[in-house]
Design an enzyme around this catalytic site. Sequence first.
Site, short mmCIF file in Angstrom:
data_model
loop_
_atom_site.label_atom_id
_atom_site.label_comp_id
_atom_site.label_asym_id
_atom_site.label_seq_id
_atom_site.Cartn_x
_atom_site.Cartn_y
_atom_site.Cartn_z
N ILE A 1 34.63 40.57 33.79
CA ILE A 1 34.77 39.85 35.06
C ILE A 1 36.25 39.71 35.39
O ILE A 1 37.10 39.65 34.50
CB ILE A 1 34.07 38.46 34.98
CG1 ILE A 1 33.95 37.82 36.36
CG2 ILE A 1 34.74 37.56 33.96
CD1 ILE A 1 32.94 36.67 36.42
N CYS A 2 36.54 39.75 36.68
CA CYS A 2 37.88 39.49 37.20
C CYS A 2 38.89 40.48 36.62
O CYS A 2 38.72 41.68 36.73
CB CYS A 2 38.24 38.03 36.90
SG CYS A 2 39.60 37.38 37.87
N HIS A 3 39.93 39.98 35.95
CA HIS A 3 40.96 40.83 35.39
C HIS A 3 40.53 41.50 34.08
O HIS A 3 41.29 42.26 33.49
CB HIS A 3 42.25 40.03 35.16
CG HIS A 3 42.99 39.72 36.43
ND1 HIS A 3 42.54 38.77 37.33
CD2 HIS A 3 44.12 40.24 36.95
CE1 HIS A 3 43.38 38.72 38.35
NE2 HIS A 3 44.34 39.60 38.14
#
Length: 189
Positions: free
Chosen positions: A117-119
């Site tokens: 998720i995300c970075h």
Amino acid sequence: MAQRILIICGDYVEDYELMVPFQALQAMGYTVDAVCPGKQAGEQIKTAIHDFEGAQTYSEKPGHNFTLNASFDQIDAANYQALLVPGGRAPEYLRLDAQVLRLVRHFADTGKPIAAICHGAQLLAAADVIRGRKVSAYPACAPEVRLAGAEYIEIAVTAAVTDGRLVTAPAWPAHPAWLAQFAAVLGAP
């Protein structure tokens, strides 16, 4: 025996992206181990809270101290059925660790489920495991995802993408969709 899920994290991991999956997956009956290179079970990492407050990018505030429940140098990837990579700033420096990259490659090479998720996509890109895949991530990671040979999927911040056994999402507001899709890939009813 419950399936075992490994979470790779580090200082300034996004608080929600570590805490929520760590607890939610345990509530679903999975055994979840959170590890950080250079740290042992019982040691803590600092987390950060990233929020969307109308600025051109997210804001960052101190989060909680999170207590690791496994030691990085004692894990055997073969003992885990899946990998979860939270975002925040941790993937930025974890991707420089050759042992972390080997660990990520193990999960990809053996076809085990991976959720990021995300970075977290930064770590997958550095491990060269997303080539030819459909991947969502925080929009600032889109260039890295594309340079790693993946198709960056731009979706709502509350949505997630599943491509085979890879489940990705842009940020913590996607937890309901991301965790549900990950559970489905894990074979949950």
